[in-house]
Design an enzyme around this catalytic site. Structure first.
Site, PDB file in Angstrom:
ATOM      1  N   LYS A 190       0.827  -1.207   0.000  1.00 52.17           N
ATOM      2  CA  LYS A 190       0.000   0.000   0.000  1.00 52.17           C
ATOM      3  C   LYS A 190       0.864   1.260   0.000  1.00 52.17           C
ATOM      4  O   LYS A 190       1.902   1.310   0.669  1.00 52.17           O
ATOM      5  CB  LYS A 190      -0.890  -0.049   1.246  1.00 52.17           C
ATOM      6  CG  LYS A 190      -1.850   1.092   1.454  1.00 52.17           C
ATOM      7  CD  LYS A 190      -2.640   0.843   2.742  1.00 52.17           C
ATOM      8  CE  LYS A 190      -3.667   1.918   3.026  1.00 52.17           C
ATOM      9  NZ  LYS A 190      -4.425   1.617   4.274  1.00 52.17           N
ATOM     10  N   SER A 203      -8.966   2.319   3.080  1.00 45.81           N
ATOM     11  CA  SER A 203      -7.960   2.965   2.266  1.00 45.81           C
ATOM     12  C   SER A 203      -7.029   1.996   1.542  1.00 45.81           C
ATOM     13  O   SER A 203      -6.226   2.414   0.707  1.00 45.81           O
ATOM     14  CB  SER A 203      -7.135   3.921   3.140  1.00 45.81           C
ATOM     15  OG  SER A 203      -6.492   3.243   4.202  1.00 45.81           O
ATOM     16  N   SER A 229      -9.906  -0.009   7.027  1.00 47.52           N
ATOM     17  CA  SER A 229      -9.130   0.248   5.814  1.00 47.52           C
ATOM     18  C   SER A 229      -8.571  -1.004   5.158  1.00 47.52           C
ATOM     19  O   SER A 229      -8.250  -0.989   3.977  1.00 47.52           O
ATOM     20  CB  SER A 229      -7.973   1.205   6.121  1.00 47.52           C
ATOM     21  OG  SER A 229      -8.448   2.515   6.273  1.00 47.52           O
TER      22      SER A 229
END
Length: 502
Positions: free
Chosen positions: A88, A163, A187
């Site tokens: 990420k 996210s 997330s």
């Protein structure tokens, strides 16, 4: 309504093999690290243009690492030797930018890997790319001014989540066999649910987080509730990754060690399971609720006893307000001082009956230090209520989010205050609009309690989109929900490749 889609087995080959399967092939020399890396790069080349989930790459650095892995002797190889993967874009990785979706970090190229990334590299993983996030990692949609919008491999008109949306999308599309995300408000779990993959929110504090953004580069204080979150296409891969990521932080490592205990059970029928899948406290779409209850029926056919009435002795609305106080305080820590003062001054004018999210943000930012300690005391009591519940049950199965993956909606983007940025948006729950940030409700259960939670596909679909659940387990007993997810996966199947990516 729930679709009657078949449950398909995990692919035994091609881009959709699990990390465990690829590692077995690498160790047996049935495939080389360079060949495996190229296979995944070809999949990215083929499909990423339509999805935009992988947003930065270091191909030369990855090829060099893969060549080194191929030249290692067979004995003594590290556990992830030769395995390509992405992480990420909230983690600092040498050789690639680390932006967290912020334009002012577009040129930020760290000189040191984040601690979780360093642990994966030490284990032999080959990090070849970064995956997309919302700006500031605060949304369940992964779009930002630096890299644009990521799309769900099941339906490009839908969000892959956030996210860690790029993370889950990359796994579902076959771009990577393993991913490193993070989780403070769902997330990691929400993108896993939206994209039909597995994710794990560990117990708080077991994975060091230095080098994760936020906080901003150069800041070293850790945030409450924020954890590293591995994502994968199988529950077995999640446990493999967790074992490699667990460690004390750099300040404590001279004296402390962490040992996660074994799962409470090894047979599905021995797990004491509670189910909460209704809208008595938190928003839940009707079609998604039906899918979860169908999953519970699948478990019962496997001999699992599922109790639909059991709950911890907790005031859920008060718990949610407590969670919002903490997470909105954290979100507000990045607001400019002048804006913060404006928000704090507005708190004095609020009606006590105003429970809008801007009002909640204003109260969170205006909280005095001694008042925050009162929140800490109430949270300690909540920890103990969960502990008491887990003397009678091993797991709580509940929704991961209010709905399955929803359509892109970027209205209000760009404001520093997330409550204002999201204000024009709404969640469509069973045809009724709900405040957008109500999406924090179901994820907050595990975050506020510091509890481990494994996101797992149910094999059920709503409107052609995957429906997952979260399996919440006892504090520091991460292997219990992970093992349950693995045992169910063996019986019912797990990840199903999206048709457009095969």
């Amino acid at each position: 309504m729930q679709d009657s889609a078949p449950i398909l087995p995990i692919s035994a080959g091609g881009s959709f093999s699990t990390a465990t399967q690829w590692l077995e092939a690498l160790r047996a020399r049935r495939i080389g690290a360079v060949e495996l890396l190229n296979l995944h790069l070809q999949q990215v080349e083929k499909h990423n243009g339509a999805l935009n989930v992988v947003v930065a790459q270091d191909i030369e650095g990855a090829l060099e690492a893969a060549r080194r892995a191929d030249n290692l002797p067979s004995s003594g190889r590290p556990p992830l030797s030769g395995l390509p993967m992405t992480v990420k874009d909230t983690y600092e990785v040498v050789g690639m930018p680390a932006t967290c979706g912020f334009p002012f970090l577009a040129d930020h190229r760290p000189q040191r890997d984040a601690d979780p990334v360093a642990r994966l590299k030490s284990a032999g993983a080959i990090i070849f790319g970064k995956t997309n996030v919302p700006a500031g990692a605060f949304d369940w949609q992964s779009f930002n001014p630096v890299y644009g919008t990521s799309k769900n491999p099941w339906d490009a008109s839908r969000s892959p989540g956030g996210s860690s949306g790029g993370s889950a999308g990359a796994l579902a599309a076959g771009f990577t066999p393993l991913e490193l995300g993070s989780d403070m408000g769902g997330s990691g779990r929400v993108p896993a649910h939206f994209c039909g993959v597995f994710g794990h929110k560990p117990s708080y504090g077991v994975i060091p987080m230095r080098g994760h953004i936020p906080p901003l580069p150069g800041q070293i204080a850790s945030f409450e509730m924020g954890v590293g979150s591995p994502l994968a296409r199988s529950a077995q891969d999640l446990e493999l990754a967790l074992d490699l990521l667990i460690a004390p932080d750099e300040r404590s490592q001279r004296a402390w060690s962490i040992a996660i205990p074994a799962s409470r059970h090894e047979r599905l029928q021995d797990f004491r399971v509670a189910l909460w899948a209704d809208d008595s406290a938190y928003a839940l779409d009707d079609g998604y609720r039906e899918a979860i209850h169908a999953y519970a029926d699948d478990l019962r056919r496997l001999g699992v006893v599922v109790d639909e009435g059991a709950r911890p002795d907790i005031d859920w609305q008060a718990a949610y307000e407590m969670y919002l106080t903490i997470i909105l305080s954290i979100a507000g820590s990045g607001v400019e001082a002048s804006e913060a003062r404006e928000v704090i001054e507005s708190a004095a004018l609020l009606s006590p009956n105003d429970f809008s999210y801007p009002a909640r943000m204003a109260r969170a930012l205006s909280l005095r230090h001694f008042e925050y300690y009162a929140v800490t005391e109430r949270r300690e009591k909540l920890f103990r209520a969960w502990r008491d519940f887990f003397t009678r049950y091993d797991l709580l199965i509940c929704p991961t989010f209010a709905t399955v993956a929803y359509e892109h909606d970027h209205r209000g983007a760009g404001a520093a205050d997330p409550t204002r940025a999201c204000k024009p948006r709404a969640l469509n729950v069973s045809g009724q609009p709900r405040p957008y940030l109500d999406g924090l409700q179901w994820p907050s259960l595990a975050n506020l309690g510091d509890l481990p939670s494994t996101a797992a596909p149910t094999g059920r679909f709503v409107g052609g989109l995957p429906a997952g659940v979260q399996l919440i387990g006892p504090y520091l007993e991460d292997r219990t929900p992970l093992r349950f997810a693995h045992l169910v996966e063996r019986e019912l199947g797990g990840f199903v490749p999206p048709p457009g990516c095969q």
